[in-house]
Structures are given as C-alpha cells and as structure tokens.
Design a protein around this motif. Structure first.
Motif, PDB file in Angstrom:
ATOM      1  N   ASP A   6       0.853  -1.189   0.000  1.00 18.18           N
ATOM      2  CA  ASP A   6       0.000   0.000   0.000  1.00 18.18           C
ATOM      3  C   ASP A   6       0.892   1.244   0.000  1.00 18.18           C
ATOM      4  OD1 ASP A   6      -1.747   2.107   0.528  1.00 18.18           O
ATOM      5  OD2 ASP A   6      -3.005   0.925   1.858  1.00 18.18           O
ATOM      6  N   ASN A   7       1.112   1.792  -1.181  1.00 24.53           N
ATOM      7  CA  ASN A   7       2.060   2.894  -1.314  1.00 24.53           C
ATOM      8  C   ASN A   7       1.571   4.182  -0.657  1.00 24.53           C
ATOM      9  OD1 ASN A   7       4.729   3.190  -2.739  1.00 24.53           O
ATOM     10  ND2 ASN A   7       3.717   5.031  -3.471  1.00 24.53           N
ATOM     11  N   GLU A   8       0.280   4.464  -0.763  1.00 19.34           N
ATOM     12  CA  GLU A   8      -0.248   5.692  -0.159  1.00 19.34           C
ATOM     13  C   GLU A   8      -0.151   5.650   1.356  1.00 19.34           C
ATOM     14  OE1 GLU A   8      -1.026   8.485  -1.784  1.00 19.34           O
ATOM     15  OE2 GLU A   8      -0.255   7.334  -3.479  1.00 19.34           O
ATOM     16  N   LYS A   9      -0.440   4.492   1.936  1.00 18.25           N
ATOM     17  CA  LYS A   9      -0.297   4.334   3.387  1.00 18.25           C
ATOM     18  C   LYS A   9       1.158   4.549   3.794  1.00 18.25           C
ATOM     19  CE  LYS A   9      -0.872   0.980   7.154  1.00 18.25           C
ATOM     20  NZ  LYS A   9      -1.238  -0.436   7.503  1.00 18.25           N
ATOM     21  N   TYR A  10       2.061   4.035   2.975  1.00 16.27           N
ATOM     22  CA  TYR A  10       3.487   4.171   3.260  1.00 16.27           C
ATOM     23  C   TYR A  10       3.911   5.638   3.297  1.00 16.27           C
ATOM     24  CZ  TYR A  10       8.545   3.832   2.491  1.00 16.27           C
ATOM     25  OH  TYR A  10       9.900   3.966   2.575  1.00 16.27           O
ATOM     26  N   LEU A  11       3.471   6.399   2.299  1.00 18.76           N
ATOM     27  CA  LEU A  11       3.842   7.817   2.242  1.00 18.76           C
ATOM     28  C   LEU A  11       3.384   8.553   3.500  1.00 18.76           C
ATOM     29  CD1 LEU A  11       3.008   8.644  -1.492  1.00 18.76           C
ATOM     30  CD2 LEU A  11       5.256   8.260  -0.492  1.00 18.76           C
ATOM     31  N   LYS A  12       2.177   8.244   3.956  1.00 20.44           N
ATOM     32  CA  LYS A  12       1.633   8.934   5.135  1.00 20.44           C
ATOM     33  C   LYS A  12       2.328   8.496   6.419  1.00 20.44           C
ATOM     34  CE  LYS A  12      -2.978   9.467   3.077  1.00 20.44           C
ATOM     35  NZ  LYS A  12      -4.386   8.994   3.116  1.00 20.44           N
ATOM     36  N   THR A  13       2.423   7.173   6.629  1.00 18.00           N
ATOM     37  CA  THR A  13       2.967   6.678   7.898  1.00 18.00           C
ATOM     38  C   THR A  13       4.462   6.937   8.012  1.00 18.00           C
ATOM     39  OG1 THR A  13       3.232   4.461   6.937  1.00 18.00           O
ATOM     40  CG2 THR A  13       1.206   4.896   8.148  1.00 18.00           C
ATOM     41  N   GLN A  14       5.192   6.840   6.887  1.00 19.18           N
ATOM     42  CA  GLN A  14       6.639   7.035   6.947  1.00 19.18           C
ATOM     43  C   GLN A  14       6.996   8.481   7.277  1.00 19.18           C
ATOM     44  OE1 GLN A  14       9.289   4.407   6.398  1.00 19.18           O
ATOM     45  NE2 GLN A  14       9.914   6.061   7.727  1.00 19.18           N
ATOM     46  N   SER A  15       6.353   9.442   6.614  1.00 22.35           N
ATOM     47  CA  SER A  15       6.651  10.850   6.893  1.00 22.35           C
ATOM     48  C   SER A  15       6.234  11.216   8.320  1.00 22.35           C
ATOM     49  CB  SER A  15       5.959  11.759   5.872  1.00 22.35           C
ATOM     50  OG  SER A  15       4.576  11.526   5.840  1.00 22.35           O
ATOM     51  N   ALA A  16       5.101  10.651   8.792  1.00 24.12           N
ATOM     52  CA  ALA A  16       4.649  10.932  10.156  1.00 24.12           C
ATOM     53  C   ALA A  16       5.631  10.380  11.179  1.00 24.12           C
ATOM     54  CB  ALA A  16       3.262  10.329  10.380  1.00 24.12           C
ATOM     55  N   HIS A  17       6.177   9.198  10.912  1.00 31.87           N
ATOM     56  CA  HIS A  17       7.125   8.574  11.847  1.00 31.87           C
ATOM     57  C   HIS A  17       8.436   9.362  11.920  1.00 31.87           C
ATOM     58  CE1 HIS A  17       8.411   5.362  14.416  1.00 31.87           C
ATOM     59  NE2 HIS A  17       9.427   5.019  13.625  1.00 31.87           N
ATOM     60  N   ILE A  18       8.895   9.857  10.782  1.00 33.64           N
ATOM     61  CA  ILE A  18      10.111  10.676  10.790  1.00 33.64           C
ATOM     62  C   ILE A  18       9.854  11.982  11.536  1.00 33.64           C
ATOM     63  CG2 ILE A  18      11.702  11.998   9.320  1.00 33.64           C
ATOM     64  CD1 ILE A  18      11.463   9.747   7.259  1.00 33.64           C
ATOM     65  N   GLN A  19       8.658  12.548  11.350  1.00 37.74           N
ATOM     66  CA  GLN A  19       8.295  13.774  12.069  1.00 37.74           C
ATOM     67  C   GLN A  19       8.320  13.535  13.588  1.00 37.74           C
ATOM     68  OE1 GLN A  19       7.517  16.971  10.719  1.00 37.74           O
ATOM     69  NE2 GLN A  19       7.844  17.422  12.889  1.00 37.74           N
ATOM     70  N   GLU A  20       7.832  12.393  14.016  1.00 39.50           N
ATOM     71  CA  GLU A  20       7.866  12.045  15.450  1.00 39.50           C
ATOM     72  C   GLU A  20       9.296  11.978  15.962  1.00 39.50           C
ATOM     73  OE1 GLU A  20       5.803   8.371  15.912  1.00 39.50           O
ATOM     74  OE2 GLU A  20       3.867   9.186  15.228  1.00 39.50           O
ATOM     75  N   ARG A  21      10.194  11.415  15.134  1.00 41.26           N
ATOM     76  CA  ARG A  21      11.598  11.282  15.564  1.00 41.26           C
ATOM     77  C   ARG A  21      12.267  12.652  15.651  1.00 41.26           C
ATOM     78  NH1 ARG A  21      14.800   6.553  15.773  1.00 41.26           N
ATOM     79  NH2 ARG A  21      12.772   5.510  15.722  1.00 41.26           N
ATOM     80  N   ILE A  22      11.915  13.567  14.735  1.00 37.18           N
ATOM     81  CA  ILE A  22      12.448  14.936  14.822  1.00 37.18           C
ATOM     82  C   ILE A  22      12.035  15.561  16.150  1.00 37.18           C
ATOM     83  CG2 ILE A  22      12.379  17.265  13.834  1.00 37.18           C
ATOM     84  CD1 ILE A  22      11.854  15.974  11.099  1.00 37.18           C
ATOM     85  N   GLU A  23      10.763  15.413  16.495  1.00 35.34           N
ATOM     86  CA  GLU A  23      10.238  16.003  17.733  1.00 35.34           C
ATOM     87  C   GLU A  23      10.863  15.364  18.973  1.00 35.34           C
ATOM     88  OE1 GLU A  23       6.062  15.458  17.263  1.00 35.34           O
ATOM     89  OE2 GLU A  23       5.897  16.955  15.640  1.00 35.34           O
ATOM     90  N   GLN A  24      11.220  14.080  18.861  1.00 40.33           N
ATOM     91  CA  GLN A  24      11.848  13.382  19.992  1.00 40.33           C
ATOM     92  C   GLN A  24      13.166  14.039  20.392  1.00 40.33           C
ATOM     93  OE1 GLN A  24      12.563   9.178  19.306  1.00 40.33           O
ATOM     94  NE2 GLN A  24      14.158   9.088  20.877  1.00 40.33           N
ATOM     95  N   PHE A  25      13.917  14.513  19.386  1.00 42.04           N
ATOM     96  CA  PHE A  25      15.228  15.079  19.670  1.00 42.04           C
ATOM     97  C   PHE A  25      15.222  16.609  19.731  1.00 42.04           C
ATOM     98  CE2 PHE A  25      16.361  10.851  18.095  1.00 42.04           C
ATOM     99  CZ  PHE A  25      17.213  10.445  19.115  1.00 42.04           C
TER     100      PHE A  25
END
Length: 497
Positions: A6-25
């Motif tokens: 599911d490519n569309e799901k990937y685009l959404k979840t992957q960018s959101a997960h990276i955003q979470e990691r930015i906020e973590q640090f």
C-alpha cells in the motif's frame, strides 16, 4: 500482477514517523538515508505496489523542514568508482543527484568529502563544486575508527572534521552508494553540535531488511541476494531481544557496530537514546504490506533473477564463486530453483526445438510468448515482435515489418558499419516498427502495445548483446539470461554478439 504493498499508506505513515523522531530530539535530527532515494527499483520489484520514487515523494512531504547533505568518499573519487546501475562515476553522480533534488524542490545544503587525506582528485572535485557555488566540507580519516571510541569522540577525532553548517531541523545524509561514510558524517555532526550546545539526534532510514517481518521471509532473503557481493547477513537483533523480549530483524553490520555506536552516544550525551540497532531505524515499510503472498512470490522471483545475474557476472569475471554459492543457499532457504521462473523452461525448450538461441516472455496475464533466431531477427527482437502482435490481437504470421524494410537495415549494418551479424537487434526492430507504423495500421497497433510490456519477465537461452540488455531495461522488462555465449564466442560487448 498482484499489488502487495500500500504505497499511499506508506507515504503517510513514513513521513509521520520521521516527524515524530524529529520532535523526539527537539532541535535537530540527522537522518542517515540508505539505499536509493528516487530510483529504488529493487523495492518496487519485491514489494509490488511500491513506487520507485516513493522515498523521494515521502521526503517532499517534509521539504520545508529538510535539507540534504551528500556524502562522497575521497577514496571513491580517487579510484573513479562507478555506479553499476548507471555506469557513471560517484563524483558525476553527486552532480546528477543535486540536479534531481533541485528539480523536485528539495534543498541541497552541501557536499561532504569523507575519508579525506589530501587526495589530489578529491581536492580538484572540491574546487570544481565550489566554483559552482556549492558548499563543500571535509571529513578526515580517523586512526582507529571505529573501535577507538575515546579518540574518535574527541577534538582530535570528530573535532578535527569540518563542521557542516545546516539551517533546517531535518538533515538528510545520503550518498551515491554504500561505503561513502554517511553514518560517520551523522555522528561527527552530533559531536560538533553538542560542543555548540545544540541538542541533535540520529536515526537511520534503510528499507531493507524489514525489521518487523520474519528473518527468512522472502522479502528479506531477496535483500541478502541483492547484497551478496557485500556479504551482508540478516540476523535477529540480539540487543532488541534482550531489551524488549521482542524478535526483530537487522543486518550484521549494524549489529556489529552497535556497541561502538552506543559508546559514542554515551560519550557525547552521557547516555544512549537507543537500546538496539532496531531502535535507531525509522522504516515503516513492513507495516504497509497489504498482500503478503504477493510480496513473497515477487521476492522469490527476484532471488532467481539475482542468481542469474551473479552467473552472468561470474562469466564476465566480475564476481566470485562465493557470491553465486551464497545466492544458491538463499534459493534453498526460500525453497525455490530456476524452474520456478516459468520463462526459463520455455526459452530452453524453444532453443532445443530450433537448435538456435531462443527467448521467452511472460505477459501479465501469465501467457508465455517465445521468439527464435532467424536470418532476419535475433531471438530477442523476434520475441518483442511476437509479444506485441499477441497483445495487439494480430496473427503471428502477419508481417508488421516487411522483409523488404529489414533488408536495407541489414545492408547498412554489414556493408557500411562493418557488423558481422546481419540480424536486427531489439532497438533496430523497434525503429523499423516505428517507421512502418506511419503507413501500416497493424504496425501502429502493435507499437501501441509497448507500455504493456512493463514488468513482464523474459529469459534467453544465451547471453544477449549489451544493446538488447539495455533495451529490456528501458522497457522495464525484467530479463534473465543463461550464462553462456552464443557459438562459444569469447568477445562480448556491443552489437557484435
């Protein structure tokens, strides 16, 4: 062809997960970006539905926060290392990547030359980039890297490197290929940022192996086949298992280096933010598989293709016996052999019938078309014509290119261009078909079917010319070849084969 990802799901979840990691640090995240950013065809083959530019599209969703740092090793510049898939040197690829990123609206902040020790070619490359207005930094060879942690994480180690000035919260560190020093760049920047009182973090984005599917899943085995030349091995992450009691998959180099990374984090920050190599990753691909069986079958086919590719390179003298043996072992683990690729037996049977080189192609609906060698056409050229006629619903006996049209091309090749082989190659037969399409409706109908060959499978009973190989690639046909020359020829190169 079944969609398994599911490519569309990937685009959404992957960018959101990276955003979470930015906020973590907090203030800054250095993201080591492994693999190919905008032409990841391996992922698209083993995860049907994954688009080759998915990672680029995902990153574009973070474009206002991201800047790209391109790392290139001075050693690779010095030895003119070439990208096998593109046939260009790593330093040329740096410029290609920069142009591609700019065209996509992504900001490239700088280039860092790693493992620098005064190499003249690297210095010249630095000057060339600076004349183009590109910021260039140098990171040096550190004695005892990576084991001498106290020295590495000091003013004489990472402290001697140029500090890379960045202006955005997400710094994506990418490179033309493996061994460019991306991780070292990230860790050096963590040390440099910490000295300046800036809180920065590190994460790793590598699509394979996929950490949350089984170790021996065909998708992960296909990754091992793709990296057989690097001797990478997928393994259970022992640190993650000990910390969380959870089984995850990583690969040997990350597992081996993790104690050193952990010590570096502790020396920089006083404690490590991660308990395992898996913790460092941000890959969400495993969560976006929507048809596991489709991905398994696609990956099994990829392993077989990798096997044939290794046999081809062994014939050319560009790979070792051990690489071939490793992929054979992976095939055994996946429970497959070459006969699980339908076009293989079809091509070999046709060659046996005709006592000449032959080829087979499997259409998307499973139908198999074959092509034989004739006085007019090579087997690959005949195969393309037969497949296009089949897709167009034309009788195979119908000439969409008349022999009279082929004869002048043969005369040009043999009389004026010095070729010993009068038969048409794939590129020449497509040009002839294009010319015929201007006046013949049947030829035009056949030509219009070309896009339907995308993703189809091909096998030939002998090695084909580099021209035919490139043509299959241009048409996005996934081709394999028996590792033997036609007529025991020892020359292999241009259109002469």
């Amino acid at each position: 062809m079944k969609i398994g990802f599911d490519n569309e799901k990937y685009l959404k979840t992957q960018s959101a997960h990276i955003q979470e990691r930015i906020e973590q640090f907090g203030q800054k995240l250095y993201l080591e970006f492994g693999g190919k950013l905008f032409d990841d065809y391996h992922a698209s083959r083993v995860l049907p539905g994954f688009q080759p530019d998915s990672k680029l599209r995902m990153l574009k969703q973070l474009s206002d926060q991201a800047e790209i740092i391109i790392a290139i090793s001075a050693e690779d510049i010095e030895k003119n290392k070439v990208r096998g898939d593109l046939g260009i040197t790593y330093d040329s690829d740096v410029l290609r990547l920069m142009n591609a990123y700019h065209e996509q609206g992504l900001y490239v902040g700088s280039v860092v030359i790693t493992k620098y020790s005064g190499q003249e070619s690297a210095s010249l490359f630095k000057s060339r980039l600076e004349k183009l207005g590109i910021k260039v930094y140098r990171h040096y060879v550190i004695p005892g890297y990576p084991s001498n942690v106290p020295f590495i994480v000091s003013d004489e180690g990472y402290g001697k490197n140029d500090y890379i000035e960045t202006s955005r919260p997400l710094a994506v560190v990418t490179a033309p290929g493996p061994g460019s020093g991306k991780m070292a760049v990230c860790l050096s920047q963590l040390y440099q940022e910490h000295r300046r009182g800036i809180s920065a973090g590190y994460a790793k984005f590598e699509t394979f192996p996929i950490w949350n599917i089984p170790l021996k899943h065909p998708v992960n085995l296909a990754y091992e086949a793709a990296t057989a030349d690097l001797n990478d091995v997928n393994m259970i992450d022992p640190f993650h298992l000990e910390a969380y009691g959870e089984t995850t998959v990583n690969y040997n180099r990350d597992v081996e280096i993790f104690p050193v990374l952990n010590a570096m984090f502790q020396r920089i920050y006083g404690e490590s933010p991660y308990k395992s190599p898996t913790d460092m990753g941000v890959n969400m691909a495993g969560s976006c598989i929507c048809d596991d069986e489709a991905c398994k079958e696609a990956s099994r086919q990829e392993i077989i293709r990798r096997y044939y590719d290794s046999l081809k390179r062994l014939l050319f003298g560009t790979c070792s016996d051990s690489e071939v043996m490793k992929i054979e072992m992976l095939m055994n683990q996946a429970g497959i052999n070459v006969h699980d690729r339908p076009v293989v037996d079809a091509a070999l049977e046709r060659a046996k019938e005709t006592q000449a080189p032959a080829a087979a192609l499997q259409l998307r609906d499973g139908r198999i078309i074959t092509g034989k060698t004739s006085n007019l056409l090579g087997a690959s050229a005949a195969l393309l014509l037969n497949a296009l006629k089949e897709l167009a619903g034309l009788e195979h006996e119908r000439h969409v290119i008349s022999p009279e049209a082929i004869e002048p091309i043969q005369k040009l090749k043999t009389l004026y261009q010095g070729s010993k082989n009068p038969r048409l190659h794939t590129d020449e037969v497509l040009i002839a078909l294009s010319v015929s399409a201007a006046t013949d409706p049947s030829a035009k109908l056949a030509l219009d079917q070309l896009p339907k060959l995308r993703g189809c499978q091909v096998h030939t009973s002998v090695m084909v010319s580099s021209v035919d190989m490139k043509q299959f690639k241009k048409l996005s046909i996934q081709a394999t070849f028996e590792a033997k020359y036609e007529k025991n020829s020892v020359f292999f190169g241009g259109k002469g084969v």
